[in-house]
Design a protein around this motif. Structure first.
Motif, PDB file in Angstrom:
ATOM      1  N   LYS A 111       0.846  -1.184   0.000  1.00  0.00           N
ATOM      2  CA  LYS A 111       0.000   0.000   0.000  1.00  0.00           C
ATOM      3  C   LYS A 111       0.890   1.246   0.000  1.00  0.00           C
ATOM      4  O   LYS A 111       1.938   1.255   0.645  1.00  0.00           O
ATOM      5  N   HIS A 123      -4.253   9.558   2.136  1.00  0.00           N
ATOM      6  CA  HIS A 123      -4.763   8.692   1.085  1.00  0.00           C
ATOM      7  C   HIS A 123      -3.961   7.396   1.058  1.00  0.00           C
ATOM      8  O   HIS A 123      -2.731   7.419   1.164  1.00  0.00           O
ATOM      9  N   TYR A 125      -3.338   3.930  -1.273  1.00  0.00           N
ATOM     10  CA  TYR A 125      -3.529   3.383  -2.607  1.00  0.00           C
ATOM     11  C   TYR A 125      -3.004   1.948  -2.685  1.00  0.00           C
ATOM     12  O   TYR A 125      -2.060   1.578  -1.979  1.00  0.00           O
ATOM     13  N   ASP A 126      -3.575   1.183  -3.586  1.00  0.00           N
ATOM     14  CA  ASP A 126      -3.005  -0.101  -3.945  1.00  0.00           C
ATOM     15  C   ASP A 126      -1.712   0.155  -4.708  1.00  0.00           C
ATOM     16  O   ASP A 126      -1.676   0.956  -5.651  1.00  0.00           O
ATOM     17  N   THR A 129      -1.941  -0.785  -8.697  1.00  0.00           N
ATOM     18  CA  THR A 129      -2.912  -0.117  -9.575  1.00  0.00           C
ATOM     19  C   THR A 129      -3.058   1.373  -9.314  1.00  0.00           C
ATOM     20  O   THR A 129      -3.632   2.095 -10.138  1.00  0.00           O
ATOM     21  N   LYS A 131      -5.063   2.505  -7.315  1.00  0.00           N
ATOM     22  CA  LYS A 131      -6.463   2.702  -6.955  1.00  0.00           C
ATOM     23  C   LYS A 131      -6.539   3.053  -5.475  1.00  0.00           C
ATOM     24  O   LYS A 131      -5.940   2.395  -4.627  1.00  0.00           O
ATOM     25  N   LYS A 132      -7.287   4.118  -5.165  1.00  0.00           N
ATOM     26  CA  LYS A 132      -7.432   4.516  -3.775  1.00  0.00           C
ATOM     27  C   LYS A 132      -8.316   3.518  -3.049  1.00  0.00           C
ATOM     28  O   LYS A 132      -9.434   3.225  -3.490  1.00  0.00           O
ATOM     29  N   ILE A 133      -7.815   2.979  -1.937  1.00  0.00           N
ATOM     30  CA  ILE A 133      -8.551   1.927  -1.241  1.00  0.00           C
ATOM     31  C   ILE A 133      -8.974   2.333   0.169  1.00  0.00           C
ATOM     32  O   ILE A 133      -9.798   1.666   0.791  1.00  0.00           O
ATOM     33  N   GLU A 134      -8.429   3.441   0.670  1.00  0.00           N
ATOM     34  CA  GLU A 134      -8.737   3.840   2.044  1.00  0.00           C
ATOM     35  C   GLU A 134      -8.351   5.293   2.245  1.00  0.00           C
ATOM     36  O   GLU A 134      -7.549   5.851   1.489  1.00  0.00           O
TER      37      GLU A 134
END
Length: 275
Positions: A111, A123, A125-126, A129, A131-134
């Motif tokens: 992360k 923020h 992110y994965d 990717t 991609k914001k995850i949390e």
């Protein structure tokens, strides 16, 4: 505390971020603390110079799995990016909200954690990717962030390092950073290397080597002459904003035992080896 838009002088050949004496937080401290010896001076050599995107207001830098990641700041321009080291260009990126000022980044358990300055947001992110995850709330200003593999370690512009649970973002412990003059403020971008926290001290040319257990600054690296040492010269016309472009950004490549360092909107990223 004004952090991001402070005036600062620059020399013609060196992108300097001030020449203030390394005395920590208080100008009233004029005697040394004999129980806390003065930091040792670290030397360095420049191994290689790489291009750096001058639109990148560097706030965080990290080397992970043979790739360089950068977090940048300024409202409307803040992003997370995976960089091509040879070209300095982004191979992958994620922009954050235009009203947010991006700050330091670190990677833990696949992360990416990215702080914001005064938005009180973190923020997550994965790694693969982007991609914001949390998202977490952080009550203080966000400046720098690194990890010891278990906790996140965060700076807020004060003289404190905060050890934070990555799952809850609750503070586990706080360590005050001091040198022989007392508390050392303006701790900025962070990188944990071989058990020590390396920190840019904002508005100086210094990188500090901090013992995270005691908080003592054990050594200090002065990068004032890094452009001259590299054999590179740049006229001031190449600097997008001379008043704000200051030293910031530390990444460590364990395979080569070298550091990557740069500054906000600098045209170069330097690979250096400590002597």
């Amino acid at each position: 505390m004004i952090k991001k838009y402070a005036w600062i002088g620059l020399s013609v050949l060196v992108f300097s971020c001030g020449n203030e004496t390394e005395k920590g937080a208080s100008d009233n401290e004029n005697t040394t603390n004999t129980s806390n010896p003065a930091p040792a001076a670290m030397g360095y050599t420049v191994v290689k110079v790489f291009p750096h995107d001058t639109s990148s207001y560097t706030q965080g830098l990290i080397w992970h799995n043979n790739a360089l990641y950068e977090g940048t700041g300024r409202e409307g321009f803040s992003r997370l990016a995976k960089l091509n080291l040879e070209s300095g260009k982004a191979e992958q990126q994620e922009l954050i909200a235009k009203n947010e000022f991006g700050e330091g980044i670190t990677i833990l358990n696949n992360k990416i954690y990215q702080l914001t300055w005064q938005n009180h947001k973190v923020h997550v992110y994965d790694l693969a990717t982007f991609k914001k995850i949390e998202e977490f709330t952080w009550d203080y200003e966000g400046w720098g962030i690194t990890t010891d593999g278990k906790s996140l370690i965060i700076s807020t512009g004060s003289s404190n390092l905060y050890f934070v649970d990555p799952a809850t973002f609750k503070i586990i412990k706080t360590v005050g950073v001091t040198n022989n003059y007392g508390p050392v403020e303006n701790l900025n971008e962070l990188e944990l290397v071989n058990g020590f926290v390396y920190a840019n001290k904002y508005l100086t040319n210094y990188i500090l080597k901090i013992n995270p257990e005691t908080g003592k600054v054990e050594a200090m690296l002065d990068l004032q002459d890094i452009f001259q040492k590299s054999g590179k010269t740049y006229d001031q016309g190449s600097i997008p904003d001379p008043d704000q472009d200051v030293l910031n950004g530390i990444a460590f490549n364990a395979a080569t035992n070298t550091f990557y360092v740069t500054g906000k909107q600098w045209p170069a990223l330097f690979e250096i080896k400590l002597n």
